[in-house]
Design a protein around this motif. Structure first.
Motif, PDB file in Angstrom:
ATOM      1  N   ARG A   1      83.217  93.670  60.996  1.00 11.62           N
ATOM      2  CA  ARG A   1      82.592  93.252  59.741  1.00 11.62           C
ATOM      3  C   ARG A   1      81.174  93.796  59.699  1.00 11.62           C
ATOM      4  O   ARG A   1      80.536  94.032  60.726  1.00 11.62           O
TER       5      ARG A   1
ATOM      6  N   ASN B   1      72.785  86.616  60.814  1.00  5.55           N
ATOM      7  CA  ASN B   1      74.195  86.942  60.599  1.00  5.55           C
ATOM      8  C   ASN B   1      75.109  85.823  61.076  1.00  5.55           C
ATOM      9  O   ASN B   1      76.105  85.490  60.434  1.00  5.55           O
TER      10      ASN B   1
ATOM     11  N   ASP C   1      77.840  83.819  58.788  1.00  8.82           N
ATOM     12  CA  ASP C   1      79.268  83.778  59.122  1.00  8.82           C
ATOM     13  C   ASP C   1      79.744  82.350  59.346  1.00  8.82           C
ATOM     14  O   ASP C   1      80.865  81.980  58.954  1.00  8.82           O
TER      15      ASP C   1
ATOM     16  N   GLU D   1      82.526  80.563  56.893  1.00  9.40           N
ATOM     17  CA  GLU D   1      83.673  80.902  57.731  1.00  9.40           C
ATOM     18  C   GLU D   1      84.988  80.757  56.960  1.00  9.40           C
ATOM     19  O   GLU D   1      85.888  81.586  57.074  1.00  9.40           O
TER      20      GLU D   1
ATOM     21  N   ILE E   1      85.508  83.667  54.612  1.00  7.23           N
ATOM     22  CA  ILE E   1      85.807  84.892  55.351  1.00  7.23           C
ATOM     23  C   ILE E   1      87.268  84.913  55.795  1.00  7.23           C
ATOM     24  O   ILE E   1      87.960  85.932  55.700  1.00  7.23           O
TER      25      ILE E   1
ATOM     26  N   ALA F   1      81.413  87.067  52.018  1.00  3.59           N
ATOM     27  CA  ALA F   1      82.636  87.573  52.640  1.00  3.59           C
ATOM     28  C   ALA F   1      82.983  88.974  52.142  1.00  3.59           C
ATOM     29  O   ALA F   1      83.393  89.841  52.921  1.00  3.59           O
TER      30      ALA F   1
ATOM     31  N   SER G   1      80.235  91.731  53.172  1.00  4.05           N
ATOM     32  CA  SER G   1      80.301  92.105  54.585  1.00  4.05           C
ATOM     33  C   SER G   1      81.688  92.580  55.004  1.00  4.05           C
ATOM     34  O   SER G   1      81.902  92.898  56.175  1.00  4.05           O
TER      35      SER G   1
END
Length: 411
Positions: free
Chosen positions: A36, A99, A103, A107, A110, A141, A144
């Motif tokens: 990613r 980062n 994330d 989450e 993503i 999401a 990235s």
């Protein structure tokens, strides 16, 4: 309550902010594959929107503190945002913390996006998320995601950018409305304080009247005893025939004073009950205003309630408040019809308006007796419910359409 993610600050033009497609494809193409993209892999043009949309000020402050920036404790929101944007373009430990926070926070979003998704699938995911108002997670999401094409990156960046303009405009309107509600609340609080003082004075007067009533009852009992005793034939009564007349006169006077006192006590009791009803109505209106202000201050957005069973007709009131009444009704999903009670609008329109409405409201302090009589007659003939409002102010109207105004009447 956690701070909602902020949207990208408006810029001069989306087209000027987005880098050329060739350069963007080159940057993103270098990281395509299983990995990613990190923030430093994404063009710096997008860092401002990512930081502003996908992280809250509280989260950004914690990241900067972990990165060793102790002065972040007292930094302004604008300063925090600028530091976060600069941090996104670095390749150090602090940027890794940034980062990791992005994330972790997003989450779930993503995981919902497959790694091998094509452009059509990615665009469909973004459209569904945008339509339901889920912006922050899908934005990070997709920005990235290693398979997001440059054209889609430009499109979603443009939509987020333009959305920030709409949010800024709506916020200004919300602030103006909140200020007006706070003024109304202050006026109602002053009225409540004065009303409580009147209630306290009436209660003290009631206690004093009760004491006087007990004294008068005792005196009346004594007077009756004296009158009964005076009616007995006694030798001194024969000698003094005027004494019984004097006692009878005194007893009659005491009885009349007792009756007058009882009547005044009853009148005061009824007035006290009316004042208590008025106080309860004002308190309900204050509670409604406080709940509305607390909700708008906490969320900064409209709170729409389910629409009532039909349109609401408001008859009478002050015409300079009609725009505010419409705004309040629209904000609560209420279909509002307005008629000034005959000041400028013709009363011949009332039968048709009453026929359209499910409920009729009118302020008792700002409507003519003729208009009230006509409204009640039309409601009785058409089987419609009506609700007299305490005043023509916004507070009484808000309490009525928010369910705090009491039961509707029907004649």
């Amino acid at each position: 309550m956690p701070t909602q993610p902020r949207l990208l600050p408006p810029a001069a033009s989306v087209s000027l902010l987005v880098p050329p497609a060739s350069r963007q494809a080159q940057v993103i193409g270098e990281k395509t594959g299983a990995q990613r993209l990190k923030t430093w892999d994404i063009p710096t043009t997008f860092h401002c929107s990512i930081i502003g949309t996908c992280l809250t000020n509280g989260e950004l402050r914690q990241i900067l503190l972990k990165a060793g920036q102790e002065d972040a404790k007292t930094a302004t929101d604008h300063s925090l945002h600028g530091r976060g944007v600069r941090l996104a373009g670095q390749r150090d430990q602090a940027a890794k913390l940034l980062n990791k926070a992005l994330d972790k926070r997003h989450e779930a979003a993503i995981k919902r996006i497959p790694r091998q998704a094509d452009e059509a699938a990615l665009r469909c995911i973004w459209r569904e998320s945008f339509d339901r108002g889920d912006i922050a997670g899908p934005y990070w999401a997709l920005m990235s995601h290693p398979a997001t094409p440059p054209a889609l990156v430009r499109d979603i960046f443009g939509e987020v950018h333009m959305l920030s303009h709409l949010v800024g405009s709506a916020s200004r309107l919300d602030i103006a409305r909140l200020t007006q509600l706070e003024k109304e609340l202050g006026i109602e609080r002053d009225k409540t304080a004065r009303q409580e003082m009147r209630l306290k004075a009436a209660a003290e007067e009631r206690i004093a009247l009760q004491q006087r009533l007990r004294q008068m009852e005792e005196r009346a009992v004594n007077a009756e005893a004296l009158a009964a005793h005076a009616q007995r034939p006694r030798s001194e009564d024969i000698a003094l025939p005027g004494r019984a007349d004097t006692e009878d006169t005194r007893a009659g006077l005491l009885a009349r004073r007792l009756k007058e006192t009882e009547d005044r006590y009853g009148a005061l009791q009824r007035e006290l009950e009316q004042l208590q009803d008025l106080s309860h109505s004002i308190l309900r209106e204050n509670e409604t205003l406080e709940a509305i202000i607390a909700a708008e201050d906490g969320h900064g957005a409209k709170h729409v309630i389910p629409q009532q069973s039909g349109p609401v007709l408001y008859v009478g009131g002050r015409r300079n408040l009609f725009d505010h009444l419409r705004a309040c009704a629209e904000n609560r999903n209420v279909d509002l019809l307005l008629h000034d009670g005959g000041m400028e609008d013709s009363t011949t329109l009332l039968p048709a308006l009453v026929g359209q409405a499910a409920t009729i409201l009118f302020p008792v302090d700002h409507i003519s007796h003729a208009a009230v009589g006509l409204v009640k007659r039309l409601c009785r003939e058409q089987g419609k419910s009506y609700l007299p409002l305490r005043s023509a102010g916004l507070a009484s109207f808000l309490a009525a359409i928010s369910g705090a105004g009491g039961a509707y009447g029907r004649l």
